[in-house]
Scaffold this motif. Structure first.
Motif, short mmCIF file in Angstrom:
data_model
loop_
_atom_site.label_atom_id
_atom_site.label_comp_id
_atom_site.label_asym_id
_atom_site.label_seq_id
_atom_site.Cartn_x
_atom_site.Cartn_y
_atom_site.Cartn_z
N PRO A 156 22.65 42.29 -18.99
CA PRO A 156 21.21 42.25 -19.31
C PRO A 156 20.36 42.65 -18.11
CG PRO A 156 22.29 40.18 -19.91
CD PRO A 156 23.26 40.96 -19.11
N ALA A 157 19.18 43.17 -18.38
CA ALA A 157 18.27 43.55 -17.30
C ALA A 157 17.82 42.34 -16.49
CB ALA A 157 17.07 44.29 -17.87
N LEU A 158 17.60 41.22 -17.15
CA LEU A 158 17.17 40.01 -16.44
C LEU A 158 18.34 39.35 -15.71
CD1 LEU A 158 14.82 38.36 -19.09
CD2 LEU A 158 14.16 39.57 -17.00
N HIS A 159 18.15 39.10 -14.43
CA HIS A 159 19.20 38.44 -13.65
C HIS A 159 19.61 37.10 -14.26
CE1 HIS A 159 18.27 41.40 -10.55
NE2 HIS A 159 19.36 41.01 -9.92
N SER A 160 18.66 36.42 -14.86
CA SER A 160 18.96 35.10 -15.44
C SER A 160 19.94 35.19 -16.61
CB SER A 160 17.67 34.42 -15.89
OG SER A 160 17.01 35.19 -16.89
N GLY A 161 20.13 36.38 -17.17
CA GLY A 161 21.07 36.56 -18.28
C GLY A 161 22.44 37.03 -17.85
N ARG A 162 22.69 37.06 -16.57
CA ARG A 162 23.95 37.60 -16.06
C ARG A 162 24.93 36.50 -15.65
NH1 ARG A 162 21.52 42.38 -12.21
NH2 ARG A 162 20.25 43.37 -13.82
N ASP A 163 25.09 35.52 -16.51
CA ASP A 163 25.98 34.40 -16.19
C ASP A 163 27.42 34.84 -15.99
OD1 ASP A 163 23.84 32.67 -16.27
OD2 ASP A 163 24.23 32.02 -18.33
N GLU A 164 27.89 35.82 -16.79
CA GLU A 164 29.28 36.27 -16.65
C GLU A 164 29.49 36.94 -15.29
OE1 GLU A 164 32.75 38.88 -18.83
OE2 GLU A 164 30.83 38.66 -19.84
N VAL A 165 28.55 37.76 -14.86
CA VAL A 165 28.65 38.40 -13.55
C VAL A 165 28.70 37.33 -12.46
CG1 VAL A 165 27.56 39.97 -11.90
CG2 VAL A 165 27.48 40.49 -14.33
N LYS A 166 27.85 36.33 -12.57
CA LYS A 166 27.82 35.23 -11.60
C LYS A 166 29.16 34.49 -11.58
CE LYS A 166 25.62 31.77 -9.29
NZ LYS A 166 25.61 31.86 -7.87
N ARG A 167 29.72 34.28 -12.78
CA ARG A 167 31.00 33.56 -12.88
C ARG A 167 32.12 34.34 -12.19
NH1 ARG A 167 35.18 34.22 -15.93
NH2 ARG A 167 34.17 35.62 -17.39
N VAL A 168 32.17 35.65 -12.37
CA VAL A 168 33.29 36.42 -11.83
C VAL A 168 33.10 36.85 -10.38
CG1 VAL A 168 34.01 37.26 -14.09
CG2 VAL A 168 32.49 38.67 -12.71
N SER A 169 31.82 36.96 -9.93
CA SER A 169 31.60 37.51 -8.60
C SER A 169 30.83 36.60 -7.65
CB SER A 169 30.86 38.84 -8.71
OG SER A 169 29.52 38.64 -9.14
N GLY A 170 30.25 35.52 -8.18
CA GLY A 170 29.48 34.63 -7.33
C GLY A 170 28.05 35.05 -7.11
N GLN A 171 27.64 36.15 -7.71
CA GLN A 171 26.25 36.61 -7.58
C GLN A 171 25.88 37.37 -8.86
OE1 GLN A 171 25.85 40.46 -6.37
NE2 GLN A 171 27.68 40.33 -7.62
N ARG A 172 24.62 37.71 -9.02
CA ARG A 172 24.14 38.31 -10.26
C ARG A 172 23.82 39.80 -10.15
NH1 ARG A 172 22.99 34.20 -14.00
NH2 ARG A 172 22.90 32.13 -13.05
N ALA A 173 23.91 40.37 -8.97
CA ALA A 173 23.58 41.79 -8.79
C ALA A 173 24.73 42.67 -9.28
CB ALA A 173 23.30 42.08 -7.32
#
Length: 81
Positions: free
Chosen positions: A36-53
């Motif tokens: 998703p464009a919104l960082h707040s919607g990137r929970d999966e990215v955060k889970r796998v990489s530790g960050q939302r970018a």
């Protein structure tokens, strides 16, 4: 057959496009995960990489998870291409 490479990308992101273009030029199969464009919607990215970018590359066969397009491009050249 599923690929060992997963790329988390945002549509229209020039850094993401640079990485996916290079993977395609090198003939490397990968799974593309749109975020998703919104960082707040990137929970999966955060889970796998530790960050939302993005972009984020996951190479399961080498046990590698990395962010930052320049680092990913260097890794593709050194390890995958």
């Amino acid at each position: 057959m599923a690929s060992d490479i997963t790329m988390y990308v945002l549509e229209g992101c020039p850094y993401c496009e640079a990485v996916t273009d290079r993977l395609e030029e090198a003939g490397i199969d990968y799974e593309r995960e749109e975020v998703p464009a919104l960082h707040s919607g990137r929970d999966e990215v955060k889970r796998v990489s530790g960050q939302r970018a993005v972009p984020v590359l996951i190479d399961e066969s080498h046990g590698v998870t990395m962010a930052e397009s320049e680092n990913i491009l260097e890794y593709v050249e050194r390890t995958l291409a």
